[in-house]
Write a protein that holds these residues in place. Structure first.
Motif, PDB file in Angstrom:
ATOM      1  N   TYR A 150       0.843  -1.216   0.000  1.00  0.00           N
ATOM      2  CA  TYR A 150       0.000   0.000   0.000  1.00  0.00           C
ATOM      3  C   TYR A 150       0.874   1.259   0.000  1.00  0.00           C
ATOM      4  CZ  TYR A 150      -3.923   3.009   1.443  1.00  0.00           C
ATOM      5  OH  TYR A 150      -4.890   3.978   1.507  1.00  0.00           O
ATOM      6  N   TRP A 193       2.213   1.737  -3.411  1.00  0.00           N
ATOM      7  CA  TRP A 193       1.120   2.170  -4.293  1.00  0.00           C
ATOM      8  C   TRP A 193       0.882   3.679  -4.096  1.00  0.00           C
ATOM      9  CZ3 TRP A 193      -3.642   4.297  -2.968  1.00  0.00           C
ATOM     10  CH2 TRP A 193      -4.506   4.512  -4.054  1.00  0.00           C
ATOM     11  N   PRO A 241      -6.389   0.439   4.966  1.00  0.00           N
ATOM     12  CA  PRO A 241      -5.342   0.221   5.970  1.00  0.00           C
ATOM     13  C   PRO A 241      -5.848   0.273   7.410  1.00  0.00           C
ATOM     14  CG  PRO A 241      -5.053   2.355   4.904  1.00  0.00           C
ATOM     15  CD  PRO A 241      -6.117   1.631   4.142  1.00  0.00           C
TER      16      PRO A 241
END
Ligand code: HEM
Length: 137
Positions: free
Chosen positions: A91, A94, A121
């Motif tokens: 994440y 990203w 998250p």
């Protein structure tokens, strides 16, 4: 060991602050229409990512590895936690590629997309904290 654990938690909070706030900046950036506003978001995103999130991630991982390998923690909870940590790392990167999209004014995703992605998250953090504290298996 308690000192390392205390700093592990401090570094993790630093990292998570950015993980939660950066996609929120993407929400407002995706809604911005004037160039001055967009340029301000670009600076905020870059500084948050490079100045706070990335050092927070590196220090969380180093202190976590130190706890794990230095003090011999083991168990199913730790394996599942490491898988979840891997998703947080993915994440994080990203977010880095999304910053590059915005930097060149090439974002085509809606603010609603970033609102949804912003929640993911949170679920991972809740699971990690339950795993390390409760150690259900
Ligand atoms: C390479 C990554 C990581 C490793 C190897 C690791 C390993 C560990 C270990 C061995 C402990 C000690 C557990 C205990 O005292 O019972 C710990 C504590 C903790 N970790 Fe991590 N960790 C990592 C990343 C993270 C991340 C990314 C988070 C949160 C997002 C996190 C949150 C915590 C918390 C909240 C504690 C304190 C638990 C307590 O109160 O005892 N860790 N970690």
């Amino acid at each position: 060991m308690l000192w390392i654990k205390a700093f592990h938690i401090i570094f993790m909070v630093t990292w998570m602050a950015g993980i939660f706030y950066l996609p929120r900046l993407f929400v407002y950036h995706a809604m911005a229409e004037d160039q001055v506003g967009k340029d301000r978001f670009k600076v905020m995103e870059r500084k948050l990512f490079l100045g706070i999130m990335t050092p927070g991630m590196i220090l969380t991982l180093i202190s976590g590895m130190y706890l794990w390998l230095g003090y011999g923690f083991s168990g199913g909870w730790l394996h599942l936690k490491l898988i979840l940590v891997a998703t947080l790392i993915a994440y994080h990167f990203w977010c880095g590629t999304t910053i590059r999209l915005f930097r060149t004014d090439n974002n085509s995703r809606s603010h609603k997309f970033y609102r949804v992605v912003n929640e993911l998250p949170v679920l991972v953090l809740v699971a990690i904290v339950i795993l390390v504290v409760v150690k259900p298996f």
